[in-house]
Each structure stands twice: as structure tokens, then as C-alpha cells.
Write a protein that holds these residues in place. Sequence first.
Motif, mmCIF file in Angstrom:
data_model
loop_
_atom_site.group_PDB
_atom_site.id
_atom_site.type_symbol
_atom_site.label_atom_id
_atom_site.label_comp_id
_atom_site.label_asym_id
_atom_site.label_seq_id
_atom_site.Cartn_x
_atom_site.Cartn_y
_atom_site.Cartn_z
ATOM 1 N N LYS A 172 26.654 -4.401 11.995
ATOM 2 C CA LYS A 172 25.458 -4.053 12.764
ATOM 3 C C LYS A 172 25.801 -3.729 14.211
ATOM 4 N N PHE A 281 13.146 -7.521 21.338
ATOM 5 C CA PHE A 281 14.567 -7.335 21.082
ATOM 6 C C PHE A 281 15.340 -8.224 22.041
ATOM 7 N N GLU A 292 26.995 -15.038 17.706
ATOM 8 C CA GLU A 292 25.688 -14.394 17.556
ATOM 9 C C GLU A 292 24.828 -15.139 16.535
ATOM 10 N N TYR A 296 21.131 -16.919 17.291
ATOM 11 C CA TYR A 296 19.841 -16.746 16.605
ATOM 12 C C TYR A 296 19.125 -18.090 16.481
ATOM 13 N N PHE A 301 15.093 -17.862 16.978
ATOM 14 C CA PHE A 301 14.758 -16.670 16.204
ATOM 15 C C PHE A 301 14.713 -16.962 14.704
ATOM 16 N N ALA A 311 21.123 -12.550 9.514
ATOM 17 C CA ALA A 311 21.937 -11.355 9.735
ATOM 18 C C ALA A 311 22.115 -10.549 8.459
ATOM 19 N N THR A 316 18.203 -8.309 12.184
ATOM 20 C CA THR A 316 18.578 -8.016 13.567
ATOM 21 C C THR A 316 19.097 -6.596 13.762
ATOM 22 N N LEU A 322 13.697 -8.053 14.404
ATOM 23 C CA LEU A 322 14.091 -8.451 15.752
ATOM 24 C C LEU A 322 15.457 -7.857 16.062
ATOM 25 N N PRO A 323 15.505 -6.636 16.587
ATOM 26 C CA PRO A 323 16.808 -6.045 16.914
ATOM 27 C C PRO A 323 17.568 -6.898 17.922
ATOM 28 N N VAL A 324 18.844 -7.118 17.639
ATOM 29 C CA VAL A 324 19.694 -7.915 18.521
ATOM 30 C C VAL A 324 20.948 -7.105 18.854
#
Length: 390
Positions: A172, A281, A292, A296, A301, A311, A316, A322-324
Motif C-alpha cells: 500500500k 486520513f 504502522e 493503527y 483506528f 491493513a 488504509t 481511512l487512507p493512511v
Amino acid sequence: MRDAYLIGAGQSDFGAFPDKSYLSLFRTAFENACESVSKEFDPVNVDEAYVGNLSIGGRQIGLPGPAATEHVGLHAIPSVRIENACAASGYGVRQAVQAVKSGMADVVLAGGTEVMNDLGDDRVRYWLGVSGEMEWERMAGTTFSGVFAQIASAHMAEYGTTREQLSHVAVKSHENGAKNPHAHLGHECSLEDAESAPTVADPLTLYHCCPMSDGAAVVLVASEEVIDEYDDDPIRIAGVGAASDGVGLFERNSYTAIPASETAVNQAYEDAGMGPDDIDFAEVHDCFSIAEIVAYEDLGFCERGEGGVFAERGATKLDGELPVNTSGGLKSKGHPIGATGASQVVEVFEQLHGRAGERQVENSQIALTHNIGGSGGAAVVHIFEKEGAA
């Protein structure tokens, strides 16, 4: 106290630039930040500055802040170097917000700059190691990849997290970084690439680890009293939180959480009057993919132990719930230590102003940045809100 607003942000390219100095990189980021301000901006209006820098290799250990700001023509202003390992410029942003809120300044620069690739690998590892616990970690030979491998192993043992889930984070991040023209590793990777890469510190492979990067980033923070001079579509810094903890992993109560992150984010949520469900985001500290996943959970999150699944199911990703790390994060965009926290804010600025191009998150109004130092000895969180957001 007065409200503080984000009025400008810019960075240099991140990568390996052994022929460039920390000053030249800082100049590029500073010029880009000034150009990003919506209305005409005269640097003479900057009242003070906070510059994040670890001084990899020992260059200009004393007074790198004044050296950087004098280099770009910010003569005579108060200029301070912030050193909090990887959270240096994140804490610089916090100091800028405090200066504005207190009334001591109307326009403050916060940024960071680092050159890491003009030295041999052994010397770089030596200087990186100064951010870890000295006696029982660094002097015993433990590297940061080794420390985060311990975190990953503990998370796997306690929650059933898999290496493939770590690899989903990497895939990602590279998808997003490939859309970021400033990224150090601006290319995609497949799940197979991440899984089959050489092991760095079991269970972490090469694609689970961020690169050592050169680069700089600068953000500009202004008070509510002058915001109309610079932006008709302002971004308010709605919440700030920070905390510290034991520098060594063994000094903490948990190997599967970063307690300083939890404390910092709870402060920021309370300050902003918001919670994790309000965030559109986030840019989180992903020096390793496991960092990461833990973030979260620390930031609320997802539930504790569910970060790997979060993930894996794509929550994400750029088109997820929820874009990370839309920038590519430390993993793909890169990690010039002193500049990392400020560069997260650069991404927020571009996203909330609709300038992120192919990686744009549609209808985003509220964003969060999360920056840690070392393996979690320090953490700082900021929440940003477009003015008029519900």
C-alpha cells in the motif's frame, strides 16, 4: 489562547543526494513552502523558527538551526534546533503552534533537514544508534531493525499478526509513493516482492523497512490575527498532543504498543474535541511496517490486535475507509530523520488544499499526523481541520 493555522508547506525531494548539503536541501524546502502560501508571502514576516536535525555524521552539531535560517535569509530571528530523534521536526511543529497560541509570534517556521547518505553504512548505523537506549540496546549491538523486529515478533505471538499482513502495509505504501514525485522509493512493489525480499531482522524483510534518506521539509504556522493576509481557505491546527516514555523498548510495559503515542493522541483528540472516527486520513510513523500496524491501534483506528487485519482488508488504502500514509509514508517517501515530522504536515497541506494529484483523498476535511522518536521514546500528534468542516 489564539488559534493557529497552517498557511504553507513544502519539501525537497527525498532520496540519496551525497553531493547536497543540509543547507541546500533546507533552502529548497523553504522556497517551496513560501511559494505554497495562497496569497503573496514575504519571508520577512517570519518571527521565529524551529529546525529539526539529528546531525547524522556529526556535521554542525552546534547551532544548525541558526545556520539553516541564516542561509535562507531569515536574519536575526530566534532560531532553535530541535533534536528528538525521528520526532524532531514534529516537535518543531508543536513548538511553532505553542509560540503562535501564546501570542509570542504571528508567523513561525517549523521544519527539518538531514543528510544521511554521504557516509559509509557503518558510520550511518552508528549515528542512527544514538537515538536508542545506550547501555542495554545500542552498546549491546541492537539495531533499530532489531528493536522493531522484537515488536513484530511480540505482536505476532500475542495477536496472530502475520508477515503477509506486514507486507500488505508495504504494498500500500509503495502504491502511494509511486504517485508522489518527492518519494525516495517512488515505485510499486508486489506482495511477492515484499514476502521474498531478503530478511533484515526476522520477521522483517527489506520491504518492511524504510530507507535512509536525505531531504528537508518546512511548514509555516500563523495566528488567527493574521490568517486573512495569507489564506482565504485556512487549515486550523485543531489539536496537539505529545508525550515521552522510556527510550529503551525493555523499559516499557508493552512490546506491542507505543504508550507515548496513546497518550499524545488522547491529548490531541481532547484538544480538538474529536475522536478517531472524525479523521479522514492520517500520516503515521511507519519506519517499519509493524510500526504502522501498531499505530493503527495506538491511535484508535481499530481495536488492539486488529491492526494486521485492518491493513490486509485494505482499510488504509487510498480508496479505503481511512487512507493512511497517502504520501507513501517513511516506507516509500523516505525518512530523513530531522525532516520527517514536518514532511507529514506537507502531505496534509497538499491534501486539504486539493493539491495531491493522483493520490488525492476526495472530500477530506480533517487529518492527523503521528510522529515518534526512536522506538517510541517520544511521540507527537497533530490534528488539522479545514475551516468550516463539520
